[in-house]
Design a protein around this motif. Structure first.
Motif, mmCIF file in Angstrom:
data_model
loop_
_atom_site.group_PDB
_atom_site.id
_atom_site.type_symbol
_atom_site.label_atom_id
_atom_site.label_comp_id
_atom_site.label_asym_id
_atom_site.label_seq_id
_atom_site.Cartn_x
_atom_site.Cartn_y
_atom_site.Cartn_z
ATOM 1 N N UNK A 1 -11.962 2.300 9.206
ATOM 2 C CA UNK A 1 -11.410 3.651 9.042
ATOM 3 C C UNK A 1 -12.385 4.582 8.341
ATOM 4 N N UNK A 2 -13.668 4.475 8.662
ATOM 5 C CA UNK A 2 -14.627 5.422 8.094
ATOM 6 C C UNK A 2 -14.414 6.779 8.736
ATOM 7 N N UNK A 3 -14.707 7.848 7.971
ATOM 8 C CA UNK A 3 -14.567 9.189 8.529
ATOM 9 C C UNK A 3 -15.824 9.477 9.346
ATOM 10 N N UNK B 1 -18.417 9.675 2.632
ATOM 11 C CA UNK B 1 -17.326 8.743 2.874
ATOM 12 C C UNK B 1 -16.915 8.041 1.591
ATOM 13 N N UNK C 1 -11.430 14.517 -3.661
ATOM 14 C CA UNK C 1 -10.087 15.100 -3.573
ATOM 15 C C UNK C 1 -9.318 14.905 -4.876
ATOM 16 N N UNK C 2 -9.741 13.938 -5.676
ATOM 17 C CA UNK C 2 -9.090 13.774 -6.980
ATOM 18 C C UNK C 2 -9.816 14.565 -8.065
ATOM 19 N N UNK D 1 2.110 6.622 -1.501
ATOM 20 C CA UNK D 1 0.936 5.741 -1.416
ATOM 21 C C UNK D 1 -0.215 6.225 -2.304
ATOM 22 N N UNK D 2 -0.398 7.531 -2.377
ATOM 23 C CA UNK D 2 -1.529 8.074 -3.123
ATOM 24 C C UNK D 2 -1.396 7.810 -4.617
ATOM 25 N N UNK E 1 0.814 -1.209 0.000
ATOM 26 C CA UNK E 1 0.000 0.000 0.000
ATOM 27 C C UNK E 1 0.850 1.262 0.000
ATOM 28 N N UNK F 1 -16.169 2.389 -0.477
ATOM 29 C CA UNK F 1 -15.124 3.392 -0.618
ATOM 30 C C UNK F 1 -13.957 2.829 -1.420
ATOM 31 N N UNK G 1 -4.080 2.113 -5.952
ATOM 32 C CA UNK G 1 -4.644 1.004 -5.193
ATOM 33 C C UNK G 1 -5.751 1.537 -4.291
ATOM 34 N N UNK H 1 -15.323 10.483 -0.999
ATOM 35 C CA UNK H 1 -14.230 11.365 -0.555
ATOM 36 C C UNK H 1 -13.042 11.334 -1.522
ATOM 37 N N UNK H 2 -12.643 10.116 -1.892
ATOM 38 C CA UNK H 2 -11.480 9.971 -2.774
ATOM 39 C C UNK H 2 -11.704 10.631 -4.128
#
Lengths: 359, 329
Positions: A95-97, A105, A112-113, A82-83, A60, A156, A87, A108-109
């Motif tokens: 690890x939910x926000x 949730x 931000x992308x 990692x980002x 990861x 997610x 992956x 989110x990814x």
């Protein structure tokens, strides 16, 4: 914009080459080389502290690699952020926000992308339908059950449509029934979507039922890489033999069970409890110590030359503690391991097989 | 020497009396309701209902005498004249809302209220986030926290030296003026500069309170599950996005508590203003205004009225703060 019918991604191959993770003098992961095929479901299996989670976290990019190289889809990503590894990952704690709704949730990814809003909504709808979440999208994680939180964590991971998905013991916080359901579901999801799955667990049942390929780790080293059937039928080491199968395989030193004759080297014999059958004058003889009635069958623990041996017998036959029993077995169910290295010794099988049959 | 002995003597006496009270009252209770004999279970249950009140009693009585009684007495005084014996109705309130000094104090208090809690919390949050990432973070933290240990008056004395001003032809001993002169500027009497001097006073409190905010927020930041941060990293969030969208929202409750705690403190701000300007040059605040009328104006009625205004401002924030803190825990 037309609604998307499905999410599908082409998986990518992951290759680990002589990967080492050292903390000071101790090596958590000790020189691992393995290939995880594209689009396959690979399980990293082993007892706690074997280095499986560390290996996953190195793939990861959450842990640095001490030495060695990791490639994904042929591209060396060892030093990559990692980002940027392309992956997705599901954590053991999910690890939910906690401050974001289910929908936020999951997206989110994408946000931000900088994925456009229309496409985000579209992909969210597809993923929510896939996981049965449409009615929960406005809730906060604290308002969800464990199973529902698990689904959000899955959502997610898959909405990103990444070629590789990593999962770190994702089912360990669920109860037995839910775990069984999610096992089937995750497997189906992976086959449907086609990404490469790397799945960490210490539960051999999860490994056997879900995996295309199992990487069995012990003490930071690889014990065996095989598909579940080969792992069960031809364990490469005594450790692998005992780790897979429940109850575990009997490992009997040749001093307790002299099958090979007088001058043979000391070895370990492996016999699964279900391979032993009652046979008068059979080669495995012992006295019954304890009996565990399981319904369909009965587990009988016998003392064979000082070693405890478990046998799974049909419940029809009644046995009592103290009885003297003798067992036989089909020659192809016998496993032989080296006394010192624990490695499988197939070269001795034929020799013994003949002797067993003739006895 | 004699004084010292007296002090130690009274301390020993006080502690002894406390021990005697708690031990003695507990003993009496045990004698009255013995935890033995046929009624043991009943007696123990009853004794357990009485015991907390016995032990809390002194604290409850003393707190009432020092906190509850003054509230009611202040309310009473606010309707009476300067020595507290002539009933004047709402005269004190009428005077208060017409008074220029009061308006100035309210305005300045609002200014303090807007600037100090937000600045302290903001700097505290930044300090907490940054000190967690560096190897000498703990030393930096101690340094930032240090002003918390200084009394407000002590801090004011320190800052008086920083804002000190001398005639233009003499060497400046004030740090700020020394810097200004070094860059070729004119020395200023900073604390006498109308309006801006308020901010120079606020800096002192911010300097003190940033340490408090940092310590609490740093603990909260460490309480955030590491996996949520890792998940955000894998999702492609940059460090700034992780801080603003993942970390800060998760400690929002703590930020609010820190903010309101400082807000309450600011409403009561007194020592700094008294020591630095005594409310001159347009820096008056409510607490110092009250103090002025109480001990310089010797007007019980008016000062009690001002005290009630301060209380009316603090109580709602206090209630909210306590609720929020309980929710957090």
């Amino acid at each position: 914009m037309t609604s998307r019918q499905s999410v599908a991604v082409a998986g990518e191959e992951i290759r680990l080459e002589n990967v080492v993770k050292a903390y000071g003098d101790s090596r958590a992961v000790d020189d691992i080389s393995v290939t995880l095929p594209a689009g396959a479901f690979t399980v990293l299996l082993g007892p706690s502290g074997c280095g499986k989670s560390t290996t996953l976290r190195m793939i990861a990019g959450l842990e640095e690699v001490t030495s060695g190289a990791i490639t994904i889809g042929g591209k060396d990503i060892t030093g990559l952020n990692a980002a940027r590894r392309n992956i997705s990952m599901v954590f053991q704690s999910y690890a939910l926000f906690p401050h974001l709704s289910v929908a936020e949730n999951i997206t989110f990814g994408l946000k931000v992308r900088r994925v456009a809003k229309a496409e985000r909504e579209d992909r969210l709808k597809t993923v929510a339908d896939l996981l049965g979440l449409p009615l929960l999208l406005d809730r906060k994680p604290s308002q969800l059950s464990g199973g529902q939180q698990q689904r959000v964590a899955l959502g997610r991971a898959i909405i990103a449509e990444k070629p590789v998905c990593l999962m770190d013991e994702p089912l360990s916080n669920l109860d037995a029934k839910l775990r069984h359901e999610m096992r089937v579901e995750i497997r189906a999801l992976q086959q449907q979507l086609g990404f490469t799955m790397v799945y960490v667990t210490h539960d051999q049942v999860e490994a056997i039922t879900m995996a295309d390929q199992v990487v069995l780790l012990n003490g930071g080293k690889i014990e065996q890489v095989a598909n579940p059937r080969a792992l069960y039928e031809k364990p490469a080491t005594a450790f692998a033999a005992r780790f897979i199968g429940s109850p575990p395989m009997n490992i009997i030193p040749s001093t307790s069970l002299p099958l090979l004759g007088e001058n043979a080297p000391d070895v370990l014999f492996g016999l699964r409890p279900e391979a032993l059958e009652l046979r008068s004058e059979g080669p495995v003889r012992g006295r019954v110590r304890t009996i565990e009635y399981l319904g369909a069958d009965t587990l009988v623990a016998c003392d064979v030359g000082g070693t405890d041996v478990l046998a799974r017998l049909p419940s029809g036959r009644s046995v009592a503690a103290g009885d003297a029993l003798s067992f036989g077995f089909a020659p192809d169910t016998l496993h032989i391991f080296d006394q010192t290295s624990g490695k499988r010794r197939d070269d001795l099988i034929t020799q013994i097989g003949l002797q067993v049959q003739s006895s | 020497m004699e004084q010292l002995l007296l002090a130690f003597g009274s301390m020993a006496l006080g502690v002894g009396a406390c021990v005697l009270y708690f031990w003695g009252s507990n003993r009496l209770l045990d004698l009255a309701l013995p935890p033995r004999s046929r009624n043991a279970a009943d007696n123990i249950r009853r004794a357990n209902m009485i015991r907390p009140w016995l032990f809390l009693g002194p604290a409850v009585i003393i707190l009432s005498a020092y906190l509850v009684y003054p509230v009611f007495n202040s309310i009473y005084l606010s309707f009476h004249g300067r020595s507290g014996d002539v009933y004047v109705g709402l005269d004190n309130y009428r005077w208060l809302f017409a008074d220029a000094g009061f308006r100035e104090s309210i305005f300045n208090n609002l200014l303090w209220l807007v600037v100090v809690p937000s600045a302290s919390t903001f700097f505290g949050l930044i300090a907490a986030a940054l000190t967690d990432r560096i190897s000498w973070g703990n030393i930096a933290k101690s340094l930032i926290f240090m002003p918390m240990a200084i009394s407000f008056v002590g801090a004011s004395v320190i800052w008086k030296f920083i804002y000190d001003v001398r005639a233009a032809d003499v060497e400046q001993i004030g740090l700020l003026n020394a810097i200004v002169v070094f860059f070729g500027g004119e020395p200023q009497a900073w604390i006498a500069l109308p309006f801006w001097n308020n901010f120079f006073l606020m800096i002192i409190l911010i300097w003190i309170q940033t340490g408090f905010a940092m310590v609490i927020l740093s603990a909260a930041l460490r309480g955030i599950p590491e996996e949520t941060v890792e998940a955000a990293v894998l999702d492609g969030a940059n460090p700034f996005q992780i801080f603003m969208k993942i970390k800060v929202p998760q400690i929002w409750g703590t930020i609010a508590v820190v903010w309101t705690t400082i807000t309450i403190l600011v409403l009561k701000v007194f020592d700094i203003v008294l020591a630095m300007t005594n409310g001159q040059w347009g820096t008056q605040v409510l607490a110092n205004f009250m103090f002025d009328w109480m001990f310089r104006g010797l007007d019980f009625g008016r000062s009690a009225t001002i005290a009630l205004v301060i209380m009316a401002l603090v109580v709602p924030i206090m209630i909210w703060n306590i609720r929020e803190a309980q929710k957090d825990g």
